[in-house]
Design an enzyme around this catalytic site. Structure first.
Site, PDB file in Angstrom:
ATOM      1  N   TYR A  92       0.798  -1.228   0.000  1.00 13.82           N
ATOM      2  CA  TYR A  92       0.000   0.000   0.000  1.00 13.82           C
ATOM      3  C   TYR A  92       0.828   1.274   0.000  1.00 13.82           C
ATOM      4  CZ  TYR A  92      -3.458  -3.476   1.290  1.00 13.82           C
ATOM      5  OH  TYR A  92      -4.249  -4.587   1.293  1.00 13.82           O
ATOM      6  N   PRO A 104     -11.214  -0.192  -2.563  1.00 14.09           N
ATOM      7  CA  PRO A 104     -12.455  -0.796  -3.036  1.00 14.09           C
ATOM      8  C   PRO A 104     -13.674   0.118  -2.823  1.00 14.09           C
ATOM      9  CG  PRO A 104     -11.269  -2.275  -1.553  1.00 14.09           C
ATOM     10  CD  PRO A 104     -10.671  -0.902  -1.403  1.00 14.09           C
ATOM     11  N   HIS A 136      -7.403   1.195   1.551  1.00 11.96           N
ATOM     12  CA  HIS A 136      -7.151  -0.195   1.917  1.00 11.96           C
ATOM     13  C   HIS A 136      -6.046  -0.415   2.949  1.00 11.96           C
ATOM     14  CE1 HIS A 136      -7.714  -4.360   1.287  1.00 11.96           C
ATOM     15  NE2 HIS A 136      -8.005  -4.341   0.001  1.00 11.96           N
ATOM     16  N   LYS A 152     -24.977 -20.168  -2.610  1.00 10.98           N
ATOM     17  CA  LYS A 152     -24.168 -21.170  -1.903  1.00 10.98           C
ATOM     18  C   LYS A 152     -24.903 -22.511  -1.811  1.00 10.98           C
ATOM     19  CE  LYS A 152     -23.408 -18.525   1.850  1.00 10.98           C
ATOM     20  NZ  LYS A 152     -22.883 -18.106   3.152  1.00 10.98           N
ATOM     21  N   LYS A 206     -22.125 -31.066  -1.563  1.00  8.41           N
ATOM     22  CA  LYS A 206     -21.038 -31.245  -0.584  1.00  8.41           C
ATOM     23  C   LYS A 206     -19.728 -30.631  -1.064  1.00  8.41           C
ATOM     24  CE  LYS A 206     -23.034 -34.974   2.042  1.00  8.41           C
ATOM     25  NZ  LYS A 206     -24.342 -34.427   1.774  1.00  8.41           N
ATOM     26  N   SER A 265     -17.362 -26.908  -1.309  1.00 10.90           N
ATOM     27  CA  SER A 265     -17.175 -25.552  -0.795  1.00 10.90           C
ATOM     28  C   SER A 265     -17.675 -24.552  -1.838  1.00 10.90           C
ATOM     29  CB  SER A 265     -15.685 -25.314  -0.528  1.00 10.90           C
ATOM     30  OG  SER A 265     -15.362 -23.963  -0.733  1.00 10.90           O
ATOM     31  N   PRO A 266     -18.633 -23.677  -1.469  1.00  7.64           N
ATOM     32  CA  PRO A 266     -19.138 -22.711  -2.450  1.00  7.64           C
ATOM     33  C   PRO A 266     -18.046 -21.803  -3.009  1.00  7.64           C
ATOM     34  CG  PRO A 266     -20.592 -22.801  -0.547  1.00  7.64           C
ATOM     35  CD  PRO A 266     -19.396 -23.625  -0.208  1.00  7.64           C
ATOM     36  N   SER A 317      -7.677 -14.793   4.321  1.00  3.07           N
ATOM     37  CA  SER A 317      -7.464 -14.075   5.559  1.00  3.07           C
ATOM     38  C   SER A 317      -6.393 -14.738   6.422  1.00  3.07           C
ATOM     39  CB  SER A 317      -8.782 -14.035   6.342  1.00  3.07           C
ATOM     40  OG  SER A 317      -8.558 -13.406   7.582  1.00  3.07           O
ATOM     41  N   THR A 376      -3.446 -10.666   4.865  1.00  2.00           N
ATOM     42  CA  THR A 376      -3.881 -11.665   3.876  1.00  2.00           C
ATOM     43  C   THR A 376      -2.712 -12.453   3.292  1.00  2.00           C
ATOM     44  OG1 THR A 376      -3.661 -10.083   2.077  1.00  2.00           O
ATOM     45  CG2 THR A 376      -5.849 -10.291   3.073  1.00  2.00           C
ATOM     46  N   SER A 408     -11.630 -11.750  -5.067  1.00  2.00           N
ATOM     47  CA  SER A 408     -11.837 -11.764  -3.631  1.00  2.00           C
ATOM     48  C   SER A 408     -13.299 -12.041  -3.300  1.00  2.00           C
ATOM     49  CB  SER A 408     -11.444 -10.397  -3.066  1.00  2.00           C
ATOM     50  OG  SER A 408     -11.452 -10.451  -1.674  1.00  2.00           O
ATOM     51  N   GLN A 409     -13.482 -12.878  -2.287  1.00  2.00           N
ATOM     52  CA  GLN A 409     -14.847 -13.066  -1.785  1.00  2.00           C
ATOM     53  C   GLN A 409     -15.037 -12.124  -0.604  1.00  2.00           C
ATOM     54  OE1 GLN A 409     -17.549 -15.894   0.986  1.00  2.00           O
ATOM     55  NE2 GLN A 409     -16.228 -17.057  -0.380  1.00  2.00           N
TER      56      GLN A 409
HETATM   57  N1  COA Z   1     -20.097 -29.146   1.943  1.00  7.60           N
HETATM   58  C1  COA Z   1     -21.108 -28.398   2.426  1.00  7.60           C
HETATM   59  N2  COA Z   1     -20.927 -27.114   2.886  1.00  7.60           N
HETATM   60  C2  COA Z   1     -19.674 -26.607   2.821  1.00  7.60           C
HETATM   61  C3  COA Z   1     -18.576 -27.339   2.309  1.00  7.60           C
HETATM   62  C4  COA Z   1     -18.832 -28.674   1.869  1.00  7.60           C
HETATM   63  N3  COA Z   1     -17.855 -29.436   1.381  1.00  7.60           N
HETATM   64  N4  COA Z   1     -17.494 -26.555   2.370  1.00  7.60           N
HETATM   65  C5  COA Z   1     -17.865 -25.389   2.886  1.00  7.60           C
HETATM   66  N5  COA Z   1     -19.175 -25.401   3.178  1.00  7.60           N
HETATM   67  C6  COA Z   1     -19.984 -24.356   3.792  1.00  7.60           C
HETATM   68  C7  COA Z   1     -19.260 -23.713   4.972  1.00  7.60           C
HETATM   69  O1  COA Z   1     -19.524 -24.441   6.172  1.00  7.60           O
HETATM   70  C8  COA Z   1     -19.862 -22.313   4.991  1.00  7.60           C
HETATM   71  O2  COA Z   1     -21.145 -22.397   5.573  1.00  7.60           O
HETATM   72  P1  COA Z   1     -21.971 -21.056   6.035  1.00  7.60           P
HETATM   73  O3  COA Z   1     -22.584 -20.470   4.815  1.00  7.60           O
HETATM   74  O4  COA Z   1     -23.012 -21.623   6.963  1.00  7.60           O
HETATM   75  O5  COA Z   1     -20.976 -20.174   6.707  1.00  7.60           O
HETATM   76  C9  COA Z   1     -20.065 -22.011   3.527  1.00  7.60           C
HETATM   77  O6  COA Z   1     -20.130 -23.292   2.872  1.00  7.60           O
HETATM   78  C10 COA Z   1     -18.967 -21.173   2.915  1.00  7.60           C
HETATM   79  O7  COA Z   1     -17.725 -21.878   2.920  1.00  7.60           O
HETATM   80  P2  COA Z   1     -16.694 -21.692   1.728  1.00  7.60           P
HETATM   81  O8  COA Z   1     -17.401 -21.327   0.496  1.00  7.60           O
HETATM   82  O9  COA Z   1     -15.817 -22.894   1.675  1.00  7.60           O
HETATM   83  O10 COA Z   1     -15.874 -20.405   2.093  1.00  7.60           O
HETATM   84  P3  COA Z   1     -15.337 -19.795   3.436  1.00  7.60           P
HETATM   85  O11 COA Z   1     -16.466 -19.143   4.174  1.00  7.60           O
HETATM   86  O12 COA Z   1     -14.544 -20.820   4.173  1.00  7.60           O
HETATM   87  O13 COA Z   1     -14.399 -18.658   2.861  1.00  7.60           O
HETATM   88  C11 COA Z   1     -12.390 -17.631   2.092  1.00  7.60           C
HETATM   89  C12 COA Z   1     -13.244 -18.911   2.098  1.00  7.60           C
HETATM   90  C13 COA Z   1     -11.133 -17.897   1.355  1.00  7.60           C
HETATM   91  C14 COA Z   1     -13.154 -16.525   1.383  1.00  7.60           C
HETATM   92  C15 COA Z   1     -12.114 -17.235   3.577  1.00  7.60           C
HETATM   93  O14 COA Z   1     -11.328 -18.234   4.182  1.00  7.60           O
HETATM   94  C16 COA Z   1     -11.319 -15.961   3.705  1.00  7.60           C
HETATM   95  O15 COA Z   1     -10.106 -16.002   3.804  1.00  7.60           O
HETATM   96  N6  COA Z   1     -12.013 -14.797   3.710  1.00  7.60           N
HETATM   97  C17 COA Z   1     -11.365 -13.488   3.812  1.00  7.60           C
HETATM   98  C18 COA Z   1     -11.108 -12.950   2.439  1.00  7.60           C
HETATM   99  C19 COA Z   1     -10.803 -11.490   2.485  1.00  7.60           C
HETATM  100  O16 COA Z   1     -10.093 -11.013   3.343  1.00  7.60           O
HETATM  101  N7  COA Z   1     -11.396 -10.775   1.534  1.00  7.60           N
HETATM  102  C20 COA Z   1     -11.349  -9.341   1.526  1.00  7.60           C
HETATM  103  C21 COA Z   1     -10.261  -8.776   0.795  1.00  7.60           C
HETATM  104  S1  COA Z   1     -10.453  -7.029   0.710  1.00  7.60           S
END
Ligand code: COA
Length: 640
Positions: free
Chosen positions: A118, A131, A354, A433, A440, A442-443, A470, A479, A568-569
């Site tokens: 930054y 952002p 940021h 999601k 099953k 990860s979304p 994160s 990050t 990014s999510q």
């Molecule tokens: N089967 C069923 N459900 C699942 C699954 C599976 N195999 N894997 C994950 N899920 C569920 C999780 O339990 C979670 O449930 P919820 O909606 O009840 O919370 C949901 O799906 C989302 O999980 P997932 O999609 O795997 O993502 P996450 O929430 O673990 O996030 C990252 C992943 C990378 C985004 C997160 O770890 C992160 O680092 N976030 C910060 C990013 C950041 O800083 N961004 C800003 C930059 S400015």
């Protein structure tokens, strides 16, 4: 060489630089941030960021390069990596230095990271680093509505600030682990200051006399608005409304010299203009009042809303850069960590600088504020009618010919940038999601794999892809990078449209790609990814005044950091969307918010690049997501 942060382009030293929130009305308000007790003991209990083993990072680096570099490039890189990590070699020396640093500091990475990602970064913060955040369209369409909403919003932010001040923000968790809450204490009362070589950030919340005012900007004119009563209680929404009305009626015409537009400039130009601007005592005091304020509220003039179909894209542009000099770009102070932006037509959102924080704490604040604004008004008639309020003070600027010239140059540069940015918001309404979860998967991984498929379909190649992960499981964590282009995702995207492949095989490849992404995510959030470690080793060489090792001068390293997909999510409770610009001229910025039954996407690219096209990528994303769902639905588990 370019890297990124949570997506700002990062100069890493070569040729180019590269909870739920509980209501707090019953909590006694204090006007200042007092960081102590609960917060500190929570922070102390967090683990320190580890330094990953050298050999592990070297091996993972080679694997990460495989889908994005040519075979002969990889051969050369393997030799360089071998040399780098050999016993007694420079890699070992740097690793030892890094481990010593980790033993002596709270977080061996964060200060370097903020500096490199930054503060040393010289492109404008606008589009390139800060952002924007788009809120759902609010239910008003005139000045009165704008003022009423703005006053509730300010009251909501002050409510959140009370929680910060009282250390009452519930600790957040990721994967069952508590997160570092430090960023919450960095976003209010802080501001970036331009510097000739490097910028800095000042946080006035930690000063002995923390600020009690916000700045409001209307028609490109800045006002100081005291937001606390003499008894220390925050102004009510009614009181704020009276003050905002006063501000608007005393600034009916746009300013001839919109000083705020200076903050849109290239940082070197802005730093020079800044030195010149603050030579004048009045200007210096006005700038200081903005910098010290708790946050800024931008009451915007007319914003183009476009049609219903383009509304969100228009809103994203307003939140990201304000639409240019003829729009609202001068109605901002882009160095301010937090700016809330409210148009007359119900278009609302925010822009944030940021350096102090990532998106999630900002979104938590916004979620709280939106919830607050939806509550029925409870007018405090006593306070509104009986407590006399001081007139908000307009900030004066004395404009010399040089400042006028700097403003003109800033307007021109901003207009070029605004013209160049293409921003597409797509609300993917077919599913959210829910579908990956039902399978099953990860979304987040599912969406990232779909993005790989979309890109491959457009370009018939994979590219270095950045997703922010994160590091907040660690004290003062920021990050690391999830490299979404993997061998597994490459195998899947290459097979997907291949008519010789059976669906059963494609499903197996899809599952492998999704699992590989989730494994990388787990590795990254637990501090075992490669990018920040490699950066640390390089910074250690700089620190020890050693020559930069060849492994960092390798074209493959440059390729690895040229993120054509920077993603990014940023999830939220409110149906909102964060957006940002691409980090390379020929790349895309993709931010998404997966809700349960839909996904909001903001896709950016530069018009000046013939290769990229945000609308095409958004369309390809939609198709990829739908095709992947169809594949899963049409391939019953029993057949696998
Ligand atoms: N089967 C069923 N459900 C699942 C699954 C599976 N195999 N894997 C994950 N899920 C569920 C999780 O339990 C979670 O449930 P919820 O909606 O009840 O919370 C949901 O799906 C989302 O999980 P997932 O999609 O795997 O993502 P996450 O929430 O673990 O996030 C990252 C992943 C990378 C985004 C997160 O770890 C992160 O680092 N976030 C910060 C990013 C950041 O800083 N961004 C800003 C930059 S400015």
């Amino acid at each position: 060489m370019w890297g990124i942060c949570s997506r700002a382009m990062v100069k890493v030293g070569m040729a180019k630089p590269c909870g739920l929130v509980k209501p707090c009305h019953l909590v006694k308000p204090v006007a200042a941030t007092r960081v102590s007790g609960r917060y500190l003991s929570h922070q102390k209990g967090l683990p320190s960021l580890p330094v990953p083993p050298l050999q592990q990072t070297c091996e993972r680096y080679i694997t990460a390069l495989e889908p994005i570099v040519e075979v002969d490039e990889l051969k050369q890189t393997k030799e360089l990596v071998e040399e780098f990590q050999k016993p007694g070699g420079v890699g070992e020396r740097l690793q030892t230095g890094l481990e010593k640093r980790a033993g002596k500091t709270e977080n061996w990475l964060s200060d370097w990271w903020v500096q490199v990602a930054y503060l040393d970064y010289r492109l404008p913060v606008v589009v390139h680093s800060s952002p924007g955040l788009v809120l759902p369209r609010m239910n008003f369409s005139d000045k009165q509505g704008q003022i009423r909403f703005a006053s509730k919003l300010i009251a909501g932010v002050l409510d959140f600030k009370t929680m910060i001040d009282n250390e009452a923000i519930p600790v957040e968790y990721l994967g069952g682990k508590p997160l570092c809450m430090n960023q919450y204490y960095e976003v209010l009362s802080s501001c970036r200051i331009p510097g000739l070589k490097r910028d800095s950030v000042v946080n006035h919340a930690k000063s002995s006399r923390p600020p009690k005012h916000i700045t409001v900007v209307h028609n490109s004119q800045f006002f100081v608005l005291d937001v606390y009563n003499s008894d220390g209680s925050p102004l009510t929404a009614d009181q704020l409304r009276i003050q905002l009305e006063r501000i608007c009626s005393s600034s009916p015409q746009p300013s001839v010299e919109p000083v705020g537009i200076l903050t849109t400039q290239h940082r070197d130009s802005w730093a020079k203009a800044y030195m010149n601007l603050i030579k004048d005592k009045v200007n210096k005091e006005s700038v200081s009042a903005i910098q010290r304020s708790i946050f800024t509220v931008c009451l915007d003039g007319v914003m183009p809303g476009g049609s219903e179909a383009t509304y969100h894209s228009c809103a994203a542009v307003q939140m990201l850069h304000g639409g240019g000099s003829q729009g609202n770009s001068g109605n901002r102070w882009f160095d301010k960590t937090l700016q809330f932006i409210i148009g007359e037509n119900g278009m609302c959102g925010a822009n944030y600088e940021h350096a102090p924080a990532e998106g999630p704490p900002i979104v938590a604040l916004i979620d709280h504020v939106v919830e607050y604004t939806r509550k029925p008004e409870t007018p405090d008639l006593l306070k509104s009618s009986t407590v006399p309020l001081p007139i908000p003070q307009k900030l004066d600027f004395s404009i010399t010919p040089q400042i006028k010239k700097d403003i003109e140059e800033a307007k021109q540069s901003m207009d070029v940038l605004a013209q160049d940015l293409d921003m597409r918001v797509m609300v993917f309404s077919h599913f959210g999601k829910n579908v990956p979860k039902a399978h099953k998967m990860s979304p987040d991984a599912f969406i990232q794999v779909a993005l790989q498929l979309a890109y491959y379909r457009l370009y018939q190649r994979c590219c270095a892809t950045y997703e922010s992960a994160s590091l907040r499981m660690f004290r003062r964590g920021r990050t690391d990078t999830i490299r979404s282009a993997s061998n597994a995702s490459a195998a899947f995207v290459q097979a997907f449209d291949d008519p010789s492949k059976q669906n059963t095989e494609k499903v197996v490849l899809l599952e492998k790609a999704v699992n590989a992404h989730r494994s990388y995510t787990n590795m990254a959030i637990s501090g075992q990814a490669i990018d920040r470690h490699l950066l640390g080793l390089k910074m250690q060489a700089v620190d020890e005044k050693l020559p930069i090792p060849d492994v960092f001068k390798d074209p493959a390293y440059a390729k690895a950091l040229h993120y054509r997909l920077s993603t990014s999510q940023v999830p939220s409770k409110t149906d909102c969307l964060m957006c940002f610009g691409p980090v390379v001229p020929d790349g895309y910025g993709v931010c998404y918010n997966p809700m349960n039954d839909h996904i909001n996407f903001a896709v950016s690219s530069f018009n000046s690049c013939e290769e990229t096209n945000g609308a095409r990528l958004a369309q390809a994303m939609e198709r990829a997501l739908l095709d992947m769902r169809t594949l899963l639905d049409q391939t019953p588990k029993a057949k696998l």
